[in-house]
Design a protein around this motif. Sequence first.
Motif, PDB file in Angstrom:
ATOM      1  N   ASP A 245       0.818  -1.214   0.000  1.00  0.00           N
ATOM      2  CA  ASP A 245       0.000   0.000   0.000  1.00  0.00           C
ATOM      3  C   ASP A 245       0.857   1.271   0.000  1.00  0.00           C
ATOM      4  O   ASP A 245       0.343   2.384   0.054  1.00  0.00           O
ATOM      5  N   GLY A 246       2.176   1.094  -0.067  1.00  0.00           N
ATOM      6  CA  GLY A 246       3.085   2.237  -0.108  1.00  0.00           C
ATOM      7  C   GLY A 246       3.595   2.675   1.253  1.00  0.00           C
ATOM      8  O   GLY A 246       4.469   3.538   1.336  1.00  0.00           O
ATOM      9  N   SER A 247       3.079   2.082   2.314  1.00  0.00           N
ATOM     10  CA  SER A 247       3.574   2.466   3.642  1.00  0.00           C
ATOM     11  C   SER A 247       4.990   1.925   3.838  1.00  0.00           C
ATOM     12  O   SER A 247       5.367   0.882   3.307  1.00  0.00           O
ATOM     13  N   ARG A 248       5.743   2.688   4.610  1.00  0.00           N
ATOM     14  CA  ARG A 248       7.164   2.391   4.795  1.00  0.00           C
ATOM     15  C   ARG A 248       7.538   2.623   6.250  1.00  0.00           C
ATOM     16  O   ARG A 248       7.135   3.612   6.856  1.00  0.00           O
ATOM     17  N   TRP A 249       8.308   1.691   6.789  1.00  0.00           N
ATOM     18  CA  TRP A 249       8.868   1.841   8.129  1.00  0.00           C
ATOM     19  C   TRP A 249      10.374   1.651   8.005  1.00  0.00           C
ATOM     20  O   TRP A 249      10.852   0.633   7.492  1.00  0.00           O
ATOM     21  N   THR A 250      11.119   2.675   8.423  1.00  0.00           N
ATOM     22  CA  THR A 250      12.569   2.621   8.362  1.00  0.00           C
ATOM     23  C   THR A 250      13.122   2.745   9.774  1.00  0.00           C
ATOM     24  O   THR A 250      12.667   3.574  10.558  1.00  0.00           O
ATOM     25  N   LEU A 251      14.079   1.891  10.058  1.00  0.00           N
ATOM     26  CA  LEU A 251      14.667   1.806  11.388  1.00  0.00           C
ATOM     27  C   LEU A 251      16.179   1.928  11.243  1.00  0.00           C
ATOM     28  O   LEU A 251      16.760   1.364  10.308  1.00  0.00           O
ATOM     29  N   GLY A 252      16.812   2.652  12.137  1.00  0.00           N
ATOM     30  CA  GLY A 252      18.259   2.780  12.123  1.00  0.00           C
ATOM     31  C   GLY A 252      18.845   2.531  13.488  1.00  0.00           C
ATOM     32  O   GLY A 252      18.186   2.736  14.508  1.00  0.00           O
ATOM     33  N   GLY A 253      20.080   2.066  13.504  1.00  0.00           N
ATOM     34  CA  GLY A 253      20.738   1.810  14.773  1.00  0.00           C
ATOM     35  C   GLY A 253      22.033   1.061  14.592  1.00  0.00           C
ATOM     36  O   GLY A 253      22.726   1.235  13.585  1.00  0.00           O
ATOM     37  N   THR A 254      22.339   0.215  15.574  1.00  0.00           N
ATOM     38  CA  THR A 254      23.580  -0.550  15.545  1.00  0.00           C
ATOM     39  C   THR A 254      23.311  -2.030  15.806  1.00  0.00           C
ATOM     40  O   THR A 254      22.319  -2.393  16.442  1.00  0.00           O
ATOM     41  N   TYR A 255      24.203  -2.836  15.290  1.00  0.00           N
ATOM     42  CA  TYR A 255      24.250  -4.265  15.595  1.00  0.00           C
ATOM     43  C   TYR A 255      25.558  -4.563  16.300  1.00  0.00           C
ATOM     44  O   TYR A 255      26.599  -3.964  15.993  1.00  0.00           O
ATOM     45  N   ARG A 256      25.499  -5.498  17.221  1.00  0.00           N
ATOM     46  CA  ARG A 256      26.708  -6.132  17.770  1.00  0.00           C
ATOM     47  C   ARG A 256      26.537  -7.618  17.496  1.00  0.00           C
ATOM     48  O   ARG A 256      25.571  -8.246  17.951  1.00  0.00           O
ATOM     49  N   PHE A 257      27.441  -8.153  16.702  1.00  0.00           N
ATOM     50  CA  PHE A 257      27.443  -9.575  16.382  1.00  0.00           C
ATOM     51  C   PHE A 257      28.566 -10.248  17.162  1.00  0.00           C
ATOM     52  O   PHE A 257      29.712  -9.785  17.118  1.00  0.00           O
ATOM     53  N   ASP A 258      28.244 -11.318  17.862  1.00  0.00           N
ATOM     54  CA  ASP A 258      29.259 -12.173  18.463  1.00  0.00           C
ATOM     55  C   ASP A 258      29.396 -13.386  17.552  1.00  0.00           C
ATOM     56  O   ASP A 258      28.381 -13.942  17.103  1.00  0.00           O
ATOM     57  N   LEU A 259      30.628 -13.773  17.262  1.00  0.00           N
ATOM     58  CA  LEU A 259      30.858 -14.883  16.342  1.00  0.00           C
ATOM     59  C   LEU A 259      31.884 -15.853  16.910  1.00  0.00           C
ATOM     60  O   LEU A 259      32.731 -15.478  17.733  1.00  0.00           O
ATOM     61  N   ALA A 260      31.795 -17.098  16.439  1.00  0.00           N
ATOM     62  CA  ALA A 260      32.759 -18.131  16.797  1.00  0.00           C
ATOM     63  C   ALA A 260      33.266 -18.780  15.516  1.00  0.00           C
ATOM     64  O   ALA A 260      32.488 -18.997  14.576  1.00  0.00           O
ATOM     65  N   ARG A 261      34.548 -19.087  15.508  1.00  0.00           N
ATOM     66  CA  ARG A 261      35.118 -19.816  14.375  1.00  0.00           C
ATOM     67  C   ARG A 261      34.775 -21.297  14.547  1.00  0.00           C
ATOM     68  O   ARG A 261      34.997 -21.877  15.604  1.00  0.00           O
ATOM     69  N   THR A 262      34.194 -21.889  13.526  1.00  0.00           N
ATOM     70  CA  THR A 262      33.850 -23.309  13.540  1.00  0.00           C
ATOM     71  C   THR A 262      34.566 -23.992  12.378  1.00  0.00           C
ATOM     72  O   THR A 262      35.207 -23.322  11.551  1.00  0.00           O
ATOM     73  N   GLY A 263      34.415 -25.298  12.287  1.00  0.00           N
ATOM     74  CA  GLY A 263      34.986 -26.023  11.160  1.00  0.00           C
ATOM     75  C   GLY A 263      34.394 -25.593   9.836  1.00  0.00           C
ATOM     76  O   GLY A 263      35.011 -25.754   8.783  1.00  0.00           O
ATOM     77  N   ALA A 264      33.201 -25.018   9.870  1.00  0.00           N
ATOM     78  CA  ALA A 264      32.514 -24.548   8.659  1.00  0.00           C
ATOM     79  C   ALA A 264      32.723 -23.054   8.415  1.00  0.00           C
ATOM     80  O   ALA A 264      32.122 -22.495   7.507  1.00  0.00           O
TER      81      ALA A 264
END
Length: 137
Positions: free
Chosen positions: A100-119
């Motif tokens: 219908d043309g409506s729009r929601w825009t969000l801004g901010g930050t991410y913090r990603f925690d990651l682990a090294r795996t065999g994949a």
Amino acid sequence: MDATDRLDVIDTCTRMAWYADRRDWDRLTEVFADKVTLDYTSLNGGEPVTLTPAQITDGWRAGLGVYDATQHLVGNHLVTADGDSAVCTATFQATHLKSDGSRWTLGGTYRFDLARTGAGWRITGVVMTAVWSDGER
């Protein structure tokens, strides 16, 4: 951390947004570890949750499914590592569109925690901090 690891960490975080926007749910599960802590409390309240990749995908499929299109832009990545663990912080802007043309825009930050795996590098945690929004959710 060498440059290859740094780029692989950034790529893993970017693929999370890419696959969600493309609705590529099978590939989306590949970026996550077996258990992931999600913290979207700045947007939704409540408490952080720990979920499997399938649970995340099911929830995002339902939540994003109310929109005809989404675009999550993730940038300004800062990566730190300690052995087989890494943290990637980034800014984001996420636009959600309805037919219908409506729009929601969000801004901010991410913090990603990651682990090294065999994949390769896998996301073990995501903290999304909403800083601003425009439009109607």
